[in-house]
Scaffold this motif. Structure first.
Motif, PDB file in Angstrom:
ATOM      1  N   LYS A 376       4.415  11.225   2.092  1.00  0.00           N
ATOM      2  CA  LYS A 376       5.745  10.639   2.305  1.00  0.00           C
ATOM      3  C   LYS A 376       5.642   9.522   3.344  1.00  0.00           C
ATOM      4  CE  LYS A 376       8.709  14.610   1.247  1.00  0.00           C
ATOM      5  NZ  LYS A 376       7.923  15.723   0.809  1.00  0.00           N
ATOM      6  N   HIS A 377       4.408   9.193   3.734  1.00  0.00           N
ATOM      7  CA  HIS A 377       4.185   8.201   4.794  1.00  0.00           C
ATOM      8  C   HIS A 377       3.944   6.812   4.203  1.00  0.00           C
ATOM      9  CE1 HIS A 377       4.012  11.048   8.174  1.00  0.00           C
ATOM     10  NE2 HIS A 377       3.526  11.894   7.277  1.00  0.00           N
ATOM     11  N   PHE A 378       3.714   5.851   5.098  1.00  0.00           N
ATOM     12  CA  PHE A 378       3.433   4.481   4.679  1.00  0.00           C
ATOM     13  C   PHE A 378       1.971   4.340   4.243  1.00  0.00           C
ATOM     14  CE2 PHE A 378       7.368   3.591   6.886  1.00  0.00           C
ATOM     15  CZ  PHE A 378       7.878   2.475   6.234  1.00  0.00           C
ATOM     16  N   GLY A 379       1.771   3.572   3.184  1.00  0.00           N
ATOM     17  CA  GLY A 379       0.420   3.213   2.739  1.00  0.00           C
ATOM     18  C   GLY A 379       0.496   1.807   2.180  1.00  0.00           C
ATOM     19  N   PHE A 380      -0.651   1.215   1.892  1.00  0.00           N
ATOM     20  CA  PHE A 380      -0.634  -0.121   1.295  1.00  0.00           C
ATOM     21  C   PHE A 380       0.121  -0.073  -0.029  1.00  0.00           C
ATOM     22  CE2 PHE A 380      -4.900  -0.458   3.507  1.00  0.00           C
ATOM     23  CZ  PHE A 380      -4.434  -1.280   4.510  1.00  0.00           C
ATOM     24  N   SER A 381       0.912  -1.117  -0.295  1.00  0.00           N
ATOM     25  CA  SER A 381       1.546  -1.190  -1.610  1.00  0.00           C
ATOM     26  C   SER A 381       0.422  -1.319  -2.634  1.00  0.00           C
ATOM     27  CB  SER A 381       2.481  -2.402  -1.694  1.00  0.00           C
ATOM     28  OG  SER A 381       1.741  -3.588  -1.540  1.00  0.00           O
ATOM     29  N   THR A 382       0.618  -0.766  -3.803  1.00  0.00           N
ATOM     30  CA  THR A 382      -0.514  -0.654  -4.719  1.00  0.00           C
ATOM     31  C   THR A 382      -1.054  -2.015  -5.165  1.00  0.00           C
ATOM     32  OG1 THR A 382       1.150  -0.105  -6.347  1.00  0.00           O
ATOM     33  CG2 THR A 382      -0.263   1.645  -5.678  1.00  0.00           C
ATOM     34  N   ASP A 383      -0.210  -3.036  -5.283  1.00  0.00           N
ATOM     35  CA  ASP A 383      -0.760  -4.341  -5.672  1.00  0.00           C
ATOM     36  C   ASP A 383      -1.684  -4.878  -4.576  1.00  0.00           C
ATOM     37  OD1 ASP A 383       1.537  -4.682  -4.114  1.00  0.00           O
ATOM     38  OD2 ASP A 383       1.851  -6.715  -4.827  1.00  0.00           O
ATOM     39  N   PHE A 384      -1.295  -4.685  -3.289  1.00  0.00           N
ATOM     40  CA  PHE A 384      -2.131  -5.122  -2.165  1.00  0.00           C
ATOM     41  C   PHE A 384      -3.396  -4.259  -2.094  1.00  0.00           C
ATOM     42  CE2 PHE A 384      -3.133  -5.262   2.480  1.00  0.00           C
ATOM     43  CZ  PHE A 384      -3.318  -6.625   2.599  1.00  0.00           C
ATOM     44  N   PHE A 385      -3.210  -2.958  -2.277  1.00  0.00           N
ATOM     45  CA  PHE A 385      -4.332  -2.010  -2.223  1.00  0.00           C
ATOM     46  C   PHE A 385      -5.353  -2.346  -3.312  1.00  0.00           C
ATOM     47  CE2 PHE A 385      -5.701   2.638  -2.986  1.00  0.00           C
ATOM     48  CZ  PHE A 385      -6.662   2.571  -1.995  1.00  0.00           C
ATOM     49  N   SER A 386      -4.844  -2.629  -4.519  1.00  0.00           N
ATOM     50  CA  SER A 386      -5.776  -2.935  -5.615  1.00  0.00           C
ATOM     51  C   SER A 386      -6.530  -4.242  -5.347  1.00  0.00           C
ATOM     52  CB  SER A 386      -5.043  -2.995  -6.956  1.00  0.00           C
ATOM     53  OG  SER A 386      -4.057  -3.997  -6.943  1.00  0.00           O
ATOM     54  N   GLU A 387      -5.889  -5.180  -4.640  1.00  0.00           N
ATOM     55  CA  GLU A 387      -6.579  -6.434  -4.278  1.00  0.00           C
ATOM     56  C   GLU A 387      -7.664  -6.174  -3.226  1.00  0.00           C
ATOM     57  OE1 GLU A 387      -6.355  -9.170  -5.824  1.00  0.00           O
ATOM     58  OE2 GLU A 387      -4.541  -8.803  -6.984  1.00  0.00           O
ATOM     59  N   ILE A 388      -7.377  -5.249  -2.280  1.00  0.00           N
ATOM     60  CA  ILE A 388      -8.401  -4.877  -1.281  1.00  0.00           C
ATOM     61  C   ILE A 388      -9.627  -4.341  -2.013  1.00  0.00           C
ATOM     62  CG2 ILE A 388      -8.997  -3.263   0.599  1.00  0.00           C
ATOM     63  CD1 ILE A 388      -6.063  -3.233   1.424  1.00  0.00           C
ATOM     64  N   LEU A 389      -9.386  -3.427  -2.964  1.00  0.00           N
ATOM     65  CA  LEU A 389     -10.493  -2.810  -3.694  1.00  0.00           C
ATOM     66  C   LEU A 389     -11.242  -3.856  -4.519  1.00  0.00           C
ATOM     67  CD1 LEU A 389      -8.636   0.428  -4.928  1.00  0.00           C
ATOM     68  CD2 LEU A 389     -10.160   0.228  -2.963  1.00  0.00           C
ATOM     69  N   LYS A 390     -10.488  -4.698  -5.210  1.00  0.00           N
ATOM     70  CA  LYS A 390     -11.113  -5.711  -6.077  1.00  0.00           C
ATOM     71  C   LYS A 390     -11.970  -6.686  -5.272  1.00  0.00           C
ATOM     72  CE  LYS A 390     -10.075  -9.048  -9.714  1.00  0.00           C
ATOM     73  NZ  LYS A 390     -10.886  -8.357 -10.733  1.00  0.00           N
ATOM     74  N   SER A 391     -11.467  -7.075  -4.101  1.00  0.00           N
ATOM     75  CA  SER A 391     -12.187  -8.076  -3.297  1.00  0.00           C
ATOM     76  C   SER A 391     -13.547  -7.565  -2.831  1.00  0.00           C
ATOM     77  CB  SER A 391     -11.345  -8.484  -2.081  1.00  0.00           C
ATOM     78  OG  SER A 391     -11.254  -7.400  -1.168  1.00  0.00           O
ATOM     79  N   GLN A 392     -13.693  -6.237  -2.747  1.00  0.00           N
ATOM     80  CA  GLN A 392     -14.958  -5.665  -2.272  1.00  0.00           C
ATOM     81  C   GLN A 392     -16.048  -5.690  -3.346  1.00  0.00           C
ATOM     82  OE1 GLN A 392     -15.771  -4.851   0.696  1.00  0.00           O
ATOM     83  NE2 GLN A 392     -13.785  -4.944   1.673  1.00  0.00           N
ATOM     84  N   ARG A 393     -15.660  -5.942  -4.585  1.00  0.00           N
ATOM     85  CA  ARG A 393     -16.659  -5.897  -5.672  1.00  0.00           C
ATOM     86  C   ARG A 393     -17.702  -6.999  -5.556  1.00  0.00           C
ATOM     87  NH1 ARG A 393     -14.942  -2.560  -9.906  1.00  0.00           N
ATOM     88  NH2 ARG A 393     -15.936  -3.715 -11.605  1.00  0.00           N
TER      89      ARG A 393
END
Length: 682
Positions: A376-393
């Motif tokens: 129920k807490h704050f986390g990265f919005s999924t579009d931002f989170f998915s960009e973080i993951l993608k950028s690491q590739r």
């Protein structure tokens, strides 16, 4: 009332506009079948705040957008009517495209709006190739024009423009800089909250959190192959369906050559070239539509490329995830078969296919999720989170472990490659700034070895001796200590571990007339002044055995040990543990002898080793009493090898054949032979 913890405040301080309160999605979603990343895309723009009024206002705004533009399937007729009345209308929906070769044109299909064969320009299709592969969620600008005809048929719907629901720009340097503001534990927690989980909620301990982190590795590592088998409702496909627009979920049996690899008619590359991850859901039923997809998939999983019929090599970077349900307890599966057996019959005995899997996630350890496990807490919005993951590739930490560790001799090329890529994945996730310690690497290395060893152990069950080398280990470059990594499920109920034994550990059995005892001996050799300390037993006979063995070693240390390893330079601590049986009696000298030497030299003993017999003060090897009972007891509790005095050779025929079938029983005639047969690698 919003209650924020310290991590919420930190996340808002450093990532305002890119974090969202994760339970809002559930509140807004209600019955709408809209992916989380679509909702969070809308929420992050208006609800990245702890101000309750602004939060309510933002939620109302998102609800209005959804009410006006998100289409539920039952409203499809209404939306078509609105389009006709207004002429132009924006909708939030999933759009896919198909080629009509007879008419040499593309048609758009809009899922919930039930609009089939809408006109779409070639340019829009070229700009958004994923439209041809399962489609994308987008804000779609639609037009209605009854003048559009093909032959005598009117096709009035027109796609004017598409805005995919994902960030248009992303700066990875922000993540590297901001990571320094968080501890490793905080960052891990933030990532897991971003994926929807609440770390350390009921049933989610450190072990399970690391398993959940493994689910993210295919999103940061290109061409990564993973299998997860587990119970229903444990969220196996959730990550790939809900939290990233860069992954596609393919239902069992739906994967065709044209869809996955290449369409030979058009030459268009399939899913492997367009997505970051392809998740086969329900891969226990059927994987592929066409039989010839399997050799192409093998080729692709090995090298990230494949050859097409018309010549030429085509490459892609999509990771492959096979998910499926396992319906029996793991112990039962292992007794009768192997852990790949629940997979589709197309691949579950194909060792060449299975050997390409980098990581086998034990999904059976992840229990079904309850509401308290979702954050129920704050986390990265999924579009931002998915960009973080993608950028690491684009980056790799393939060689990171070489600074501190060497991989053991049982890791062949594919094993080493898999282990390195899992470690690299963990570093990308938890240390995007490239700052990590030796202990961080050790933690990831142990997880990585376990996840790849699980693949190798099952291959050994299927393919036999070709895959015999499963004793995975790593060597600490600083101390030269070799550490072996086991598997939770392989330990089973055996008291004697099936991995190479740690230095100083050995097993034996003692007999006191009618009762036998299973005994574990642990020796720790510390730099010191030649003292010996025995704990765990009050038996005078056992203490006498140990003393005689110690004195024999002391009297012969020049021929047995060397000057650097003289007993006078060590304090020897010996712990005797009774694992099973009434109480420990004599006859343990040989096992103590082996344990002391392996502790001093830091040498591992053979997997599942037990030693029977006694060494007298003069070095004579004494016969083991109750030979058959002791060997049977040790074998039934996991012993792979039981070393026995030569004096017992005539009794070998008293052993049940079932015992000889699963346990090696070599004989030794003196202390030198004993040493050669006990130490790993000798």
């Amino acid at each position: 009332m919003i209650i924020l913890d310290d991590l919420d405040k930190k996340a808002l301080d450093h990532f305002r506009g890119f974090v969202v309160k994760k339970d809002l999605v559930g509140i807004i979603k209600g019955g709408a079948n809209v992916p989380a990343f679509v909702l969070e895309y809308l929420l992050a723009n208006t609800c990245s705040t702890e101000d309750e009024e602004k939060l309510k206002e933002g939620m109302e705004n998102v609800k209005t957008i959804l009410r006006n533009h998100y289409i539920n399937p039952e409203e499809s007729t209404l939306i078509q009517s609105k389009l006709r009345e207004k002429g132009r209308y924006k909708i939030i929906d999933k759009i896919s495209v198909e080629l009509d070769p007879q008419r040499d044109r593309y048609w758009a299909n809009i899922s919930n709006s039930n609009i089939k064969k809408a006109t779409i320009s070639d340019d829009l299709v070229k700009s958004h190739e994923k439209l041809l592969l399962g489609g994308i969620w987008a804000i779609i600008e639609m037009e209605y024009d009854p003048m559009i005809t093909v032959g005598n048929t009117v096709y009035p719907f027109l796609v004017r423009d598409i805005k995919p629901i994902q960030l248009s720009t992303f700066d990875n340097t922000k993540i590297s800089e901001k990571r320094k503001e968080f501890t490793k534990d905080e960052w891990k927690k933030l990532l897991l909250r971003s994926a929807g989980y609440e770390p350390y909620s009921e049933g989610l301990d450190d072990r399970k959190l690391n398993l959940l982190m493994c689910r993210l590795i295919p999103l940061v590592e290109s061409n990564f192959n993973m299998v997860e088998l587990g119970p229903r409702s444990s969220g196996k496909s959730y990550i790939y369906k809900e939290i990233t627009p860069y992954a596609i979920l393919i239902s069992g049996g739906q994967g065709s050559v044209a869809q996955l690899f290449v369409n030979n008619t058009t030459g268009r590359v399939g899913a492997v070239g367009l997505w970051d991850a392809i998740c086969f859901d329900e891969s226990t039923d059927k994987l592929f539509k066409d039989r010839d997809a399997i050799p192409l998939m093998k080729d692709y999983m090995e090298s990230g490329s494949f050859s097409r019929a018309k010549g030429g090599e085509i490459s892609g970077s999509a990771s492959v995830i096979l998910n499926g349900n396992i319906n029996q307890p793991v112990e039962t599966v292992l007794q009768t078969s192997h852990l790949f057996s629940p997979l589709s019959d197309e691949v579950n005995h194909d060792t060449a296919f299975l050997d390409r899997i980098n990581l086998f996630l034990p999904g059976w350890e992840i229990t079904k999720f309850s509401p308290s496990n979702f954050t129920k807490h704050f986390g990265f919005s999924t579009d931002f989170f998915s960009e973080i993951l993608k950028s690491q590739r684009k980056t790799t930490f393939y060689d990171a472990l070489d600074k501190y560790f060497t991989l053991g001799s049982h890791l062949k090329q594919r094993d080493s490659k898999s282990v390195r890529r899992i470690v690299s994945g963990f570093i990308k996730l938890l240390h995007p700034d490239g700052e990590y310690t030796k202990e961080d690497i050790r933690e990831y290395l142990v997880i990585a070895m376990e996840m790849r060893r699980r693949v190798k152990e099952q291959l050994k069950r299927i393919g036999g001796m070709e895959f015999w080398d499963t004793n995975f280990s790593y060597i600490d470059k600083e101390t030269q200590e070799e550490i072996f990594v086991g598997l939770q499920e392989e330990k089973g109920s055996s008291l004697i571990e099936s991995n190479p034994l740690s230095p100083g550990v050995c097993y034996t059995a003692t007999s006191d007339g009618d009762t036998n005892a299973l005994v574990k001996i642990e020796v720790v050799a510390l730099k010191g002044s030649g003292k010996m300390n025995v704990t765990g037993t009050s038996s005078q006979e056992v203490k006498e055995n140990i003393k005689n063995t110690y004195n024999y070693l002391r009297a012969n240390e020049r021929s047995i040990l060397n000057e650097q390893h003289s007993l006078s330079g060590y304090d020897i601590n010996i712990q005797i543990s009774n694992l099973m049986g009434a109480y420990v009696s004599g006859g343990i000298g040989s096992a103590v002898y082996i344990a002391i030497i392996s502790a001093i030299y830091k040498k591992n003993l053979k997997p599942g080793l037990a030693v029977l017999g006694n060494i007298s003060i003069g070095g004579a090897v004494e016969r083991a009493m109750n030979f058959a009972d002791k060997v049977t007891l040790l074998s039934e509790n996991g012993a792979k090898t039981v070393l026995v005095p030569m004096e017992n050779l005539s009794e070998i025929s008293t052993l049940p054949t079932s015992i000889l079938g699963k346990t090696d029983v070599p004989f030794y005639g003196n202390s030198q032979m004993l040493l050669q047969k006990a130490v790993l690698g000798e």
